[in-house]
Design an enzyme around this catalytic site. Structure first.
Site, PDB file in Angstrom:
ATOM      1  N   LYS A  25     128.625 -28.963 -66.929  1.00 23.47           N
ATOM      2  CA  LYS A  25     128.588 -27.748 -67.754  1.00 23.47           C
ATOM      3  C   LYS A  25     129.100 -28.071 -69.169  1.00 23.47           C
ATOM      4  CE  LYS A  25     129.101 -25.145 -63.516  1.00 23.47           C
ATOM      5  NZ  LYS A  25     129.485 -23.905 -62.853  1.00 23.47           N
ATOM      6  N   SER A  49     131.462 -23.967 -55.274  1.00 26.63           N
ATOM      7  CA  SER A  49     132.815 -24.270 -54.785  1.00 26.63           C
ATOM      8  C   SER A  49     132.840 -25.410 -53.763  1.00 26.63           C
ATOM      9  CB  SER A  49     133.484 -23.014 -54.218  1.00 26.63           C
ATOM     10  OG  SER A  49     133.665 -22.050 -55.235  1.00 26.63           O
ATOM     11  N   GLY A  95     132.195 -21.434 -58.812  1.00 25.53           N
ATOM     12  CA  GLY A  95     133.459 -21.376 -59.546  1.00 25.53           C
ATOM     13  C   GLY A  95     134.461 -20.383 -58.990  1.00 25.53           C
ATOM     14  N   GLU A 122     124.085 -19.588 -64.490  1.00 26.24           N
ATOM     15  CA  GLU A 122     124.726 -19.307 -65.786  1.00 26.24           C
ATOM     16  C   GLU A 122     123.678 -19.157 -66.879  1.00 26.24           C
ATOM     17  OE1 GLU A 122     127.489 -22.574 -65.591  1.00 26.24           O
ATOM     18  OE2 GLU A 122     128.480 -21.547 -63.933  1.00 26.24           O
ATOM     19  N   HIS A 142     119.834 -22.651 -63.661  1.00 24.23           N
ATOM     20  CA  HIS A 142     121.194 -22.428 -63.166  1.00 24.23           C
ATOM     21  C   HIS A 142     121.560 -20.954 -63.392  1.00 24.23           C
ATOM     22  CE1 HIS A 142     125.537 -22.566 -62.826  1.00 24.23           C
ATOM     23  NE2 HIS A 142     125.381 -23.690 -62.159  1.00 24.23           N
ATOM     24  N   GLU A 186     122.396 -22.020 -54.620  1.00 26.02           N
ATOM     25  CA  GLU A 186     123.727 -21.745 -55.162  1.00 26.02           C
ATOM     26  C   GLU A 186     123.971 -20.240 -55.142  1.00 26.02           C
ATOM     27  OE1 GLU A 186     125.435 -25.053 -57.765  1.00 26.02           O
ATOM     28  OE2 GLU A 186     124.277 -23.762 -59.060  1.00 26.02           O
ATOM     29  N   ASN A 189     127.547 -31.512 -62.101  1.00 20.12           N
ATOM     30  CA  ASN A 189     127.146 -30.626 -63.198  1.00 20.12           C
ATOM     31  C   ASN A 189     128.389 -30.344 -64.032  1.00 20.12           C
ATOM     32  OD1 ASN A 189     126.214 -28.641 -64.880  1.00 20.12           O
ATOM     33  ND2 ASN A 189     126.079 -27.051 -63.306  1.00 20.12           N
TER      34      ASN A 189
HETATM   35  P1  PGA Z   1     131.320 -25.075 -58.855  1.00 19.73           P
HETATM   36  O1  PGA Z   1     129.952 -24.977 -59.684  1.00 19.73           O
HETATM   37  O2  PGA Z   1     131.227 -26.321 -57.993  1.00 19.73           O
HETATM   38  O3  PGA Z   1     132.381 -25.174 -59.896  1.00 19.73           O
HETATM   39  O4  PGA Z   1     131.417 -23.843 -58.021  1.00 19.73           O
HETATM   40  C1  PGA Z   1     128.727 -25.325 -59.089  1.00 19.73           C
HETATM   41  C2  PGA Z   1     127.606 -25.087 -60.062  1.00 19.73           C
HETATM   42  O5  PGA Z   1     127.668 -24.143 -60.857  1.00 19.73           O
HETATM   43  O6  PGA Z   1     126.618 -25.834 -60.073  1.00 19.73           O
END
Ligand code: PGA
Length: 275
Positions: free
Chosen positions: A25, A231, A191, A115, A113, A185, A23
């Site tokens: 982003k 992460s 992140g 976000e 997601h 998640e 992903n």
């Molecule tokens: P990350 O993001 O691996 O940077 O923690 C995962 C995601 O948001 O799908």
């Protein structure tokens, strides 16, 4: 260079094919996407392709270039989108539809997601509409669910996931249930550099599968793939994939650099061959 890559092997026991999703982003122009794909293709070998299906989710602007690169070199990567609108066409300035994505050979669409839920106000109902539209259009949604830190601390993770999943399952086309992908998640892990432990993620993944079974039956639930995200990196990918209910990974930061993502996909010790 054109060469053939082997198909991923279903896992012994579950029969499910692992899925590792990048992903990106809001990163990578279409030129950077092409360079990434060429480099990844150079770095991975047949063993890596046997172990998991690999999906790349660039920004909308890079989908066409990625599609052409994948097709030209016969790369085994699946394309995914990071979002979609539920209507097929109409007066919806700024939106992108499922039929438009289908024309670009997009197979997966990330839906809900955290976000998008948090920054763009997507509700459970919006997520459900998007997931149903994706499946009805012949594509596969990767439905993201997860609790925030306060919910984890309050011990209500399961009821949060139940609410998020029930909204989706209530309107999801029955014929497509077996293909559904659910990504657990935990929002606090995204992140942050602080992933869930593989044991905790396994426990939640098992809960998710059990919930799906109780709503739509064991047969579909045993085919649904449950991913972990938050992460994920080279050092922990193998431990998550070793858990019996975790069928793959949704990877953000560690998917941006082809070297790092290739290391993650080929992380040693390699998992035992699955057949
Ligand atoms: P990350 O993001 O691996 O940077 O923690 C995962 C995601 O948001 O799908």
């Amino acid at each position: 260079m054109s060469r053939r890559a082997p198909e991923p092997t279903p896992q012994a026991g579950s029969g499910r094919v692992r899925l590792v999703v990048a992903n990106w982003k809001l990163h990578h122009t279409h030129l950077e996407a092409i360079a990434f794909l060429e480099r990844l293709w150079h770095l991975l070998d047949a063993d890596d392709y046997r172990r998991a299906e690999i999906a790349i989710c660039p920004a909308f602007t890079a989908l066409r270039s990625a599609q052409l690169t994948i097709e030209t070199d016969g790369m085994p990567y699946r394309l995914g989108a990071q979002d979609v609108f539920w209507e097929p066409s109409g007066a919806y300035t700024g939106e992108v539809s499922v039929p438009m994505l289908a024309k670009l050979d997009v197979r997966y669409v990330i839906v809900g997601h955290s976000e998008r839920r948090r920054l763009f106000g997507e509700t459970d109902e919006v997520v459900a509409k998007k997931a149903a539209a994706v499946a009805s259009g012949g594509l596969v949604p990767i439905v993201c669910v997860g609790e925030v830190a306060e919910e984890r601390d309050a011990g209500v993770t399961e009821s949060v996931l139940e609410r998020q999943l029930d909204a989706v399952l209530a309107t999801y086309p029955a014929a497509a249930l077996g293909e559904l992908v659910i990504a657990y998640e935990p929002v606090w892990a995204i992140g942050s550099g602080t992933p869930a432990t593989p044991e905790d993620a396994q426990q939640v993944a098992r809960y998710v599968r059990g919930l799906v079974a109780s709503r739509v039956g064991e047969a579909a639930a045993s085919r649904v793939r449950v991913l972990y995200g938050g992460s994920v990196d080279v050092g922990n990918a193998v431990a998550f994939l070793a858990e019996s209910d975790i069928d793959g990974l949704l990877v953000g930061g560690a998917s941006l650099d082809p070297e790092r993502f290739a290391q993650l996909l080929g992380a040693r010790p390699r998992l035992a061959p699955t057949s």
